[in-house]
Enzyme design. Sequence first.
Site: not given
Length: 175
Positions: A46, A51, A94-95, A136-137, A140
């Site tokens: 995701g 990001q 998380c990236l 989660h996204e 963000h």
Amino acid sequence: MTIKPLIIFPNPLLREVSKPVAVFDDRIVWLASDMLESMYHASGIGLAAIQIGKPLRLLVIDLADKDKPKKPQIFINPEIVWTSDERNVYQEGCLSIPNYYADVERPKKMRLTYFERDGEKQEIEAEGLLAVCLQHEVDHLNGILFIDHISRLKRDMVIRKFRKRARDMEECVAI
């Protein structure tokens, strides 16, 4: 499609609240394609537009197994409209916070409204990994990171570690 560099914590951009997508045009489709390419390159499942430095309410997800055909999903202006009282714990990463994972408790089920690329409004009910990933996204998009859902002690340790890493990187660049 272009692989975009990921914004890494503690970059303050990750704490910004993203703005709604106002125009559904080819630029959004291209951005979503770049996001998917960037996500796949980083081996993620995701990615939110913030990001890659774009503060827009846009996220992409692909939960297909690595040995299966890709199943990308694009969510424009997603909004969580319902969550269950029942909760689950999943280990999240998380990236934008590379190589750190923690157990996070979130609602087990949720309902989300969003728009497709053509501007058509949709609603999806999710549970399991899809629910976790969507929550989660969307976090963000609201300037919230998964580490905000863990204990203060663990969060403070992660913040110190990544701030030190950022300082060390700045020193390396300055040399």
